[in-house]
Design a protein around this motif. Structure first.
Motif, short mmCIF file in Angstrom:
data_model
loop_
_atom_site.label_atom_id
_atom_site.label_comp_id
_atom_site.label_asym_id
_atom_site.label_seq_id
_atom_site.Cartn_x
_atom_site.Cartn_y
_atom_site.Cartn_z
N LEU A 126 0.83 -1.21 0.00
CA LEU A 126 0.00 0.00 0.00
C LEU A 126 0.87 1.26 0.00
O LEU A 126 1.79 1.40 0.79
CB LEU A 126 -0.90 0.01 1.24
CG LEU A 126 -1.89 1.18 1.35
CD1 LEU A 126 -2.92 1.11 0.22
CD2 LEU A 126 -2.58 1.17 2.71
N GLY A 127 0.55 2.17 -0.93
CA GLY A 127 1.20 3.48 -0.94
C GLY A 127 2.52 3.57 -1.66
O GLY A 127 3.12 4.64 -1.70
N ILE A 128 3.00 2.47 -2.23
CA ILE A 128 4.33 2.51 -2.85
C ILE A 128 4.30 2.20 -4.35
O ILE A 128 5.36 2.06 -4.97
CB ILE A 128 5.32 1.56 -2.14
CG1 ILE A 128 4.82 0.11 -2.18
CG2 ILE A 128 5.56 2.02 -0.72
CD1 ILE A 128 5.84 -0.88 -1.64
N ALA A 129 3.12 2.11 -4.92
CA ALA A 129 3.04 1.79 -6.35
C ALA A 129 3.70 2.86 -7.20
O ALA A 129 4.33 2.55 -8.22
CB ALA A 129 1.57 1.61 -6.77
N THR A 130 3.56 4.11 -6.82
CA THR A 130 4.14 5.21 -7.60
C THR A 130 5.30 5.87 -6.88
O THR A 130 6.02 6.67 -7.48
CB THR A 130 3.08 6.28 -7.91
OG1 THR A 130 2.51 6.75 -6.69
CG2 THR A 130 1.99 5.70 -8.80
N LEU A 135 9.21 3.85 1.29
CA LEU A 135 9.71 2.90 2.30
C LEU A 135 10.96 3.45 2.98
O LEU A 135 11.10 3.39 4.21
CB LEU A 135 10.02 1.56 1.63
CG LEU A 135 8.82 0.75 1.16
CD1 LEU A 135 9.26 -0.37 0.23
CD2 LEU A 135 8.03 0.19 2.35
N ARG A 136 11.86 4.03 2.19
CA ARG A 136 13.08 4.58 2.77
C ARG A 136 12.77 5.83 3.59
O ARG A 136 13.38 6.06 4.63
CB ARG A 136 14.09 4.91 1.66
CG ARG A 136 14.49 3.69 0.86
CD ARG A 136 15.52 4.01 -0.21
NE ARG A 136 15.70 2.89 -1.12
CZ ARG A 136 16.57 2.86 -2.11
NH1 ARG A 136 17.35 3.92 -2.33
NH2 ARG A 136 16.68 1.81 -2.89
N TYR A 137 11.82 6.64 3.10
CA TYR A 137 11.43 7.82 3.88
C TYR A 137 10.90 7.39 5.25
O TYR A 137 11.16 8.03 6.27
CB TYR A 137 10.35 8.61 3.14
CG TYR A 137 10.74 9.13 1.79
CD1 TYR A 137 12.07 9.30 1.41
CD2 TYR A 137 9.76 9.45 0.85
CE1 TYR A 137 12.41 9.77 0.16
CE2 TYR A 137 10.09 9.92 -0.41
CZ TYR A 137 11.42 10.08 -0.75
OH TYR A 137 11.75 10.55 -2.00
#
Length: 216
Positions: A126-130, A135-137
């Motif tokens: 969730l939230g990382i498709a674009t 994740l690193r943030y």
């Protein structure tokens, strides 16, 4: 589920947080006094409170406990520090670079490598498709929370960045999907300072915050 009211708006809390942010400096000069194990555990536990994309909690913490691993990391950082100094444009700049204190690997009692898992099972994507870098943030936010929690207890943190992430990952034998975010030194500072070390050394002054704010 807690029924306690949130602390937002409390004048004492606001003032304390403002002071904490001013005192949160990157520390490179540490005393060798050990950090109490219970305190260290409490600090590591603060990472659980960090926000994360999709609630993925991608941070992975490696405590470097062995003398051999620490020595290998220190040798790597010092080699990269010299490489960076040699790349400076002139002799004066090279000398200034070599005079800087850029890490606390020689004295800090605790050394942590913070990684971000690029393929965490938690969060279900969730939230990382674009914006996969979210994740690193998220892991950076975990570092910052740990940093503030340490500083509130009188403990300093130094973020070592003159290194090659792939080399650190290899030295610590972590899974290939773990991306290094930071090598962190923790311990009690030799001295308390509100001004960044690089500013005190004349390398780079703090610039006005308003110069970083734009409107559209």
């Amino acid at each position: 589920m807690t029924t306690e009211a949130p602390p937002a708006g409390e004048a004492d809390l606001i003032a304390a947080l403002d002071r904490l942010l001013r005192w949160r400096r990157d520390v490179r000069r540490f005393r060798t006094d050990p950090i109490d194990p219970a305190v260290m555990e409490a600090l590591l536990a603060t990472t659980a409170h960090a926000p994360s994309v999709g609630n993925a909690q991608p941070w992975r913490i490696v405590r470097v406990r062995s003398a051999a691993a620490r020595a290998a990391l220190r040798a790597h950082v010092e080699a990269e520090t010299e490489r960076a100094a040699a790349a400076q444009r002139d002799a004066a700049r090279r000398a200034r670079h070599r005079a800087l204190k850029l890490h606390g690997l020689d004295a800090a009692p605790e050394l942590i490598a913070m990684f971000s898992d690029e393929a965490p099972a938690a969060g279900h994507g969730l939230g990382i498709a674009t914006m996969r870098e979210a994740l690193r943030y998220s892991t950076v936010l975990a570092v910052h929370g740990l940093w503030l929690a340490a500083r509130a207890r009188g403990i300093g943190l130094g973020w070592v960045s003159i290194l090659r992430p792939e080399a650190v990952a290899a030295l610590l034998e972590v899974p290939p999907e773990w991306q290094l975010i930071g090598l962190l030194c923790l311990g009690y500072p030799v001295e308390e300072q509100t001004r960044p070390e690089l500013e005190r050394a004349g390398w780079q002054a703090r610039e006005p915050w308003r110069d970083r704010v734009f409107e559209r």
